[in-house]
Design an enzyme around this catalytic site. Structure first.
Site, PDB file in Angstrom:
ATOM      1  N   CYS A  50      49.061   6.178 -29.779  1.00  0.00           N
ATOM      2  CA  CYS A  50      49.026   5.222 -30.883  1.00  0.00           C
ATOM      3  C   CYS A  50      48.941   5.959 -32.224  1.00  0.00           C
ATOM      4  CB  CYS A  50      47.882   4.240 -30.662  1.00  0.00           C
ATOM      5  SG  CYS A  50      48.177   2.676 -31.496  1.00  0.00           S
TER       6      CYS A  50
ATOM      7  N   HIS B  55      48.884   2.343 -25.600  1.00  0.00           N
ATOM      8  CA  HIS B  55      47.736   3.086 -25.062  1.00  0.00           C
ATOM      9  C   HIS B  55      47.858   3.249 -23.546  1.00  0.00           C
ATOM     10  CE1 HIS B  55      45.126   3.223 -28.633  1.00  0.00           C
ATOM     11  NE2 HIS B  55      45.737   2.098 -28.961  1.00  0.00           N
TER      12      HIS B  55
ATOM     13  N   GLU C 192      46.325   5.109 -21.610  1.00  0.00           N
ATOM     14  CA  GLU C 192      45.056   5.397 -20.929  1.00  0.00           C
ATOM     15  C   GLU C 192      44.471   4.189 -20.209  1.00  0.00           C
ATOM     16  OE1 GLU C 192      45.574   5.371 -24.194  1.00  0.00           O
ATOM     17  OE2 GLU C 192      43.827   4.767 -25.364  1.00  0.00           O
TER      18      GLU C 192
HETATM   19  N1  GLN Z   1      45.626   2.465 -37.150  1.00  0.00           N
HETATM   20  C1  GLN Z   1      46.886   2.467 -36.476  1.00  0.00           C
HETATM   21  C2  GLN Z   1      47.539   1.091 -36.482  1.00  0.00           C
HETATM   22  O1  GLN Z   1      46.882   0.103 -36.677  1.00  0.00           O
HETATM   23  C3  GLN Z   1      46.733   2.983 -35.057  1.00  0.00           C
HETATM   24  C4  GLN Z   1      45.926   2.109 -34.176  1.00  0.00           C
HETATM   25  C5  GLN Z   1      45.497   2.783 -32.885  1.00  0.00           C
HETATM   26  O2  GLN Z   1      45.516   3.997 -32.786  1.00  0.00           O
HETATM   27  N2  GLN Z   1      45.048   2.006 -31.938  1.00  0.00           N
HETATM   28  O3  GLN Z   1      48.713   0.969 -36.287  1.00  0.00           O
END
Ligand code: GLN
Length: 539
Positions: free
Chosen positions: A385, A511, A513
């Site tokens: 992300c 994500h 994970e």
């Molecule tokens: N802050 C970034 C976004 O909102 C990444 C979010 C994250 O890593 N979950 O896109």
């Protein structure tokens, strides 16, 4: 509430963080092994509507489900141990309960009544508990009450559970109280008094535990078990000493050995349809315990002081290491330290770098530095992300020469906003529950590392972010060697980016994970560890 459903309730005593969630998850596994359909639910007493707006320092990781629910990290334990996919009914907070009751009151649904904790709040709690069996068809629902008995916020939950017991009958509900035995160094003994007090507090609400799981870091002598049984009025066979397991995934085996599931199944009048088969778990635990070559992964984050903030990432690394026959040693590196020139020497020595998700600008430049090092020194890299976004910012700055490149999350005035808000996010003013959340499809592009890692054409992965790769710059990136190896089915959103000329430098907007399992490691993590292993010189 259906009386055909059986409930197992987990409360905590003495202190929190003694593994109540892991115990519930592991017990869920022992029940699934007996052929029961199980579901799990966590009740969180705090007033926030969900943990989505809470700092990871306060709460640890926010665990995201398929349907986009932002939940407590214990749901990660449930999914990993039981190998199930949960939905939003599996976690609720006092905040959600009160919000619902107040909304109904404003709507006039209570016809002039005075709204009280009993019965209005407790009824809403029971309604939400009932939703789990209704939506899953589970025969056994495990309900974990967050916090410890005695917390002011958890009282309505316990009261609701006491009422539930009376409504469905004692034969259909089983209370497990998980406590902690403190060790007194001066005399070298474990103490049961705090357990006695917490049971007394529970009984003052009208709940007598049917089982006590006494946790400790030290071996628990048999006479202490008898003492707890006597003083807490619990069957001797239902006092379960549970010493901290060196291997987390051993807990289901320990519960099995202690006869916990057999005891509960019998008390609830259930009939197992199959015998537990622990062969795979035993193999897994034996594999974990075997000495293995180590690969070192530098985890560059901003909450590294609290490892709970990266719970699923840590577990996913363990799973992938196991799948590769190695062990991961994580070097926890604070991204803000890198900005001050601290920790760079550690990063130069690692076999792989992982930049996890995150929000806000603190430590961002440190993460960009880590991505630069990974690219230039060809150190295997996985970005999750924010970790993908950082990889793209770094590429824009140092490969394409746009010094000012950034995400508009961190610099609204950037002349090269390589990561930007999508149109549908521009009008959002509320922070809670408004991100791109939950499962979305991702089409893998042929001939890429991502496609090779997954071995399929399309996957569904869990998201939690507001910002996306800015399509304006796609072509320029591709010409310079960035490969967009995963796209949304309409081709509009970049879901995975990788660097062509690199052993393994890959970032995902989602994500991965959250979908890794102990015996089914996630392909993108397997890819990282495989590349790290090669870098370390093991084949
Ligand atoms: N802050 C970034 C976004 O909102 C990444 C979010 C994250 O890593 N979950 O896109």
């Amino acid at each position: 509430m259906s009386t055909s459903t059986k409930y197992i309730i987990f409360t905590g005593g003495v202190v929190s963080s003694v593994g109540k969630g892991v115990t519930a998850a592991a017990l869920g596994r022992t029940l699934k092994e007996r052929g029961f359909r199980v579901a799990v639910q966590k009740l969180d007493p705090y007033i926030n509507v969900d943990p989505g707006t809470m700092s990871p320092y306060q709460h640890g990781e926010v665990y995201v489900l398929d349907d986009g629910a932002e939940t407590d990290l214990d749901l990660g334990h449930y999914e990993r141990f039981i190998d199930i996919r949960l939905t939003r009914v599996s976690n609720f907070t006092s905040g959600q309960v009160y919000a619902e009751v107040i909304q109904k009151e404003r709507h006039g649904d209570y016809l002039g009544g005075t709204i009280q904790v009993i019965p209005h709040v407790t009824n809403e709690i029971k309604r939400r508990i009932g939703l789990v069996a209704k939506s899953t068809g589970a025969e056994i629902v495990l309900v974990e009450v967050g916090g410890t008995v005695g917390d002011i916020e958890s009282q309505p939950f316990l009261e609701a559970l006491r009422q539930l017991r009376n409504e469905i009958g004692r034969e259909n509900i089983f209370f497990v109280h998980v406590t902690w035995l403190p060790y007194i160094g001066a005399t070298g003994e474990l103490k049961t008094k705090p357990t006695q007090h917490s049971v007394a507090a529970l009984r003052s609400i009208g709940i007598s535990p049917n089982m006590i799981i006494a946790r400790s870091d030290y071996p628990i002598p048999g006479d202490l078990v008898e003492k707890i049984a006597l003083f807490c009025d619990v069957d001797k066979h239902a006092v379960v000493p549970m010493v901290t397991a060196p291997v987390l995934y051993e807990v289901p085996l320990l519960l099995e050995k202690a006869g916990v599931a057999d005891y509960i199944v019998d008390k609830l009048g259930l009939r197992p349809t199959q015998k537990p088969d622990w062969k795979d778990w035993e193999k897994l635990v034996a594999e974990v315990q075997k000495p293995k070559p180590k690969v070192k992964i530098g985890l560059v984050g901003k909450y590294v002081e609290l490892q709970d903030a990266y719970m699923s990432v840590r577990e996913a690394l363990k799973h992938a290491a196991l799948a590769n026959g190695v062990e991961t040693e994580i070097a926890w590196i604070h991204s803000a330290d890198l900005e001050k020139g601290k920790g760079l020497e550690i990063l130069e020595e690692v076999d792989g770098i992982l930049v996890p998700g995150g929000f806000g600008s603190r430590g961002i430049e440190g993460k960009i530095l880590a991505a630069r090092l990974a690219r230039e020194k060809k150190i295997p890299y996985l970005g999750l992300c924010l970790g993908m976004q950082v990889m793209c910012i770094e590429f824009a700055r140092h490969v394409l020469g746009h010094e000012d490149a950034n995400s508009s999350e961190f610099d609204r005035a950037s002349s090269y906003p390589v990561i930007d808000l999508m149109l549908d996010q521009r009008a959002v003013t509320d922070m809670g529950g408004t991100m791109r959340l939950g499962l979305y499809p991702c089409v893998l592009q042929k001939g890429t590392k991502a496609a090779a890692a997954y071995g399929v054409d399309q996957v569904n992965e869990r998201h939690r972010h507001r910002f996306e790769f800015n399509n304006k710059y796609r072509e320029e990136f591709e010409q310079a060697g960035m490969v967009f190896s995963g796209l949304s089915p309409d081709g509009n959103l970049v879901e995975i980016a990788e660097i062509g000329d690199h052993p393994y430098m890959l970032g995902s907007q989602f994500h991965p994970e959250f979908l890794s399992r102990p015996n089914r490691a996630h392909p993108l993590f397997i890819g990282l560890i495989k590349a790290a292993k090669e870098k370390a010189g093991y084949k």
